[in-house]
Write an enzyme that holds these catalytic residues in place. Structure first.
Site, PDB file in Angstrom:
ATOM      1  N   MET A   1       0.814  -1.216   0.000  1.00  0.00           N
ATOM      2  CA  MET A   1       0.000   0.000   0.000  1.00  0.00           C
ATOM      3  C   MET A   1       0.838   1.253   0.000  1.00  0.00           C
ATOM      4  O   MET A   1       0.344   2.328  -0.252  1.00  0.00           O
ATOM      5  CB  MET A   1      -0.923   0.025   1.218  1.00  0.00           C
ATOM      6  CG  MET A   1      -0.212   0.047   2.560  1.00  0.00           C
ATOM      7  SD  MET A   1      -1.341   0.217   3.953  1.00  0.00           S
ATOM      8  CE  MET A   1      -1.986   1.864   3.703  1.00  0.00           C
ATOM      9  N   GLY A   2       2.116   1.136   0.255  1.00  0.00           N
ATOM     10  CA  GLY A   2       2.943   2.329   0.330  1.00  0.00           C
ATOM     11  C   GLY A   2       4.415   2.030   0.191  1.00  0.00           C
ATOM     12  O   GLY A   2       4.819   0.911  -0.095  1.00  0.00           O
TER      13      GLY A   2
ATOM     14  N   LYS B   1       7.059   7.978   4.958  1.00  0.00           N
ATOM     15  CA  LYS B   1       6.145   6.974   4.431  1.00  0.00           C
ATOM     16  C   LYS B   1       5.124   7.655   3.537  1.00  0.00           C
ATOM     17  O   LYS B   1       4.534   8.664   3.914  1.00  0.00           O
ATOM     18  CB  LYS B   1       5.429   6.261   5.581  1.00  0.00           C
ATOM     19  CG  LYS B   1       4.401   5.220   5.123  1.00  0.00           C
ATOM     20  CD  LYS B   1       3.726   4.574   6.326  1.00  0.00           C
ATOM     21  CE  LYS B   1       2.689   3.542   5.888  1.00  0.00           C
ATOM     22  NZ  LYS B   1       2.026   2.893   7.036  1.00  0.00           N
TER      23      LYS B   1
ATOM     24  N   ASP C   1      -0.119  -4.691  17.288  1.00  0.00           N
ATOM     25  CA  ASP C   1       0.806  -5.463  16.444  1.00  0.00           C
ATOM     26  C   ASP C   1       2.218  -5.437  17.025  1.00  0.00           C
ATOM     27  O   ASP C   1       3.196  -5.191  16.309  1.00  0.00           O
ATOM     28  CB  ASP C   1       0.809  -4.921  15.011  1.00  0.00           C
ATOM     29  CG  ASP C   1       1.358  -5.948  14.009  1.00  0.00           C
ATOM     30  OD1 ASP C   1       1.407  -7.151  14.354  1.00  0.00           O
ATOM     31  OD2 ASP C   1       1.743  -5.546  12.900  1.00  0.00           O
TER      32      ASP C   1
END
Length: 489
Positions: free
Chosen positions: A1-2, A18, A115
């Site tokens: 996604m990035g 990012k 996470d």
């Protein structure tokens, strides 16, 4: 996604930037991804404390949404366990103290990280840093029927899709500490079976706690309690590990607390990253730093850089000017952030890599590395096999410096030739002599550069004379690149 870029501000501060990649079909960032990214930025900005990577600035509304955070040139706990092996109890308490303090900051901000795992904790000389708030949530948000995080370190209630709380982070902290002490996840047969089977074992809390060293039960086992209400709080854990650290008031950083292999790996990693930053700056902007500006909103914006050799997209936000130095390799998945330069990136000409080491092989297993083999393990792309190397001091050596490094074409392909300095030459002869006395596969010597297994040749007799040849599936270009990394002019 990035993708993540390394960048420098006009004042010389190095940051990680990012960005979100545009949808390849639409050419723009989707509204859903933009909202998710804006939420990540907002949550990350709420966290303070010395043991987290702080947000420098961000613009989620830009045509190319971006966030700049503190750049930490340090390896992750996972990288260190894989390359150096598990930690002794005293060292583990020092790392635990920093991780718990990070949790205190996160929970005080009303957040749940969701996470926490070894690859999301970087370890510089002055203590751990918890990174990546991509799937964090505010504690006042209730979420059900959605499983986030990494199964091997997720709390049972998290695996079941139930609401996650600060107690869920405490379980993940305990699972991460268990990994540091044993080299594996606390869940039974982690990495084996289908993803669904692993998720079921986590949801049922099917733990295998064998092998936990004596002295760590009081710290780790309460964190892994099935009932979230019975787990200790981050504040209680901080009091517990703080008492252990207070017994050594003069001990400060990694060199005081960690085994020599760990502290050396951290120092070498930081030095290598610094050299690569300087080399990238000279390559991309040798005369003057280029100011990054907002690109025009056209269909061409979709062609974001795909390799470190390309110029990054230009970004702009009022009051913020960043000079991009080098793109990190690889795409981001699941909201994860890569806080590293490209592995095996271009080396400074003539530089000597100080993270070269040789070690006897203990086991070889076909396929990629899993928890079936204890760390440290390295995967060989050539042989499609995983190599477990020895951690015994007499079975390994770090190479201070190679000389006379050059490439040569052999009968089966290109190879690298090199000579050891006097003391290393003697240690190499002793290591090959030890290898020659062992049966296959324990007569192999793994040649490891950083976190890469370069080669693992079998040794049939002692090698004297202080020279070695490294062979493999090398083309001329790849052999020359490796030779430069090893010190060739």
């Amino acid at each position: 996604m990035g993708r993540v870029y390394l960048a420098r501000s006009p004042g010389g501060h190095t940051v990680a930037v990012k960005i979100l990649l545009a949808d390849p079909d639409e050419g723009t960032v989707s509204d859903a991804d933009r909202r998710r990214f804006a939420r990540e930025v907002a949550l990350a900005r709420r966290v303070g404390g010395v043991f987290t990577a702080s947000v420098v600035d961000a613009d989620a509304d830009s045509h190319v949404p971006w966030m700049a955070t503190e750049y930490i040139p340090a390896p992750s706990l996972r990288e260190l366990v894989v390359s150096q092996g598990p930690l002794p109890p005293a060292a583990l308490h020092w790392i635990a103290a920093g991780m718990v303090e990070a949790l205190v900051s996160i929970h005080a901000a009303g957040l749940v990280h969701r996470d926490i795992k070894p690859s999301n904790i970087l370890l510089p000389e002055d203590g751990p840093r918890l990174i990546d708030f991509g799937i964090s949530q505010a504690a006042d948000i209730t979420r059900t029927k959605a499983t986030f995080g990494t199964v091997a370190f997720a709390a049972p209630e998290q695996a079941r899709g139930e609401p996650t709380t600060a107690a869920s982070d405490v379980f993940s902290l305990g699972a991460t500490l268990f990994y540091l002490a044993t080299g594996r996840s606390p869940y039974r047969d982690t990495g084996q079976g289908s993803a669904f089977e692993q998720l079921v074992r986590a949801a049922e809390g099917d733990l295998d706690l064998d092998g936990l060293p004596t002295g760590l039960d009081a710290l780790i086992l309460p964190c892994l309690t099935q009932d979230p209400a019975r787990r200790p709080t981050a504040h209680a854990l901080l009091d517990q590990v703080g008492a252990v650290l207070a017994e050594r008031p003069q001990a400060r950083g990694a060199t005081d607390w960690l085994p020599e292999g760990w502290s050396s790996a951290i120092e070498q990693y930081g030095r290598r990253r610094t050299q690569e930053v300087d080399a990238a700056q000279r390559r991309i902007a040798p005369d003057a730093a280029a100011t990054v500006r907002t690109p025009p909103a056209t269909a061409h914006t979709r062609h974001l850089p795909r390799s470190p050799g390309l110029q990054p997209p230009r970004l702009r936000r009022t009051g913020v000017r960043l000079t991009v130095a080098l793109a990190a390799a690889g795409l981001l998945t699941g909201g994860g952030v890569i806080y590293a330069l490209q592995q095996g990136g271009e080396a400074t000409p003539g530089a000597v890599r100080e993270d070269l080491r040789l070690a006897l092989v203990e086991q070889i297993a076909p396929g990629e590395c899993t928890d079936k083999l204890p760390p440290p393990t390295f995967y060989s792309q050539d042989q499609k096999a995983c190599f477990h190397i020895s951690t015994a001091a007499e079975n390994r050596m770090s190479v201070k410096q190679l000389r006379h490094v050059r490439t040569k074409r052999g009968q089966t392909g290109w190879m690298i030739q090199a000579s050891f300095q006097d003391e290393d030459a003697k240690r190499f002869a002793d290591l090959t002599s030890r290898a020659a006395q062992r049966r296959s596969p324990q007569n192999h010597i793994a040649i490891v550069l950083g976190d890469r297994l370069i080669s693992a040749p079998a040794v049939t007799g002692p090698i004297s004379g202080g020279a070695m040849e490294i062979s493999g599936s090398f083309t001329k270009d790849s052999a020359n690149k490796l030779a430069k990394e090893l010190g060739a002019p």
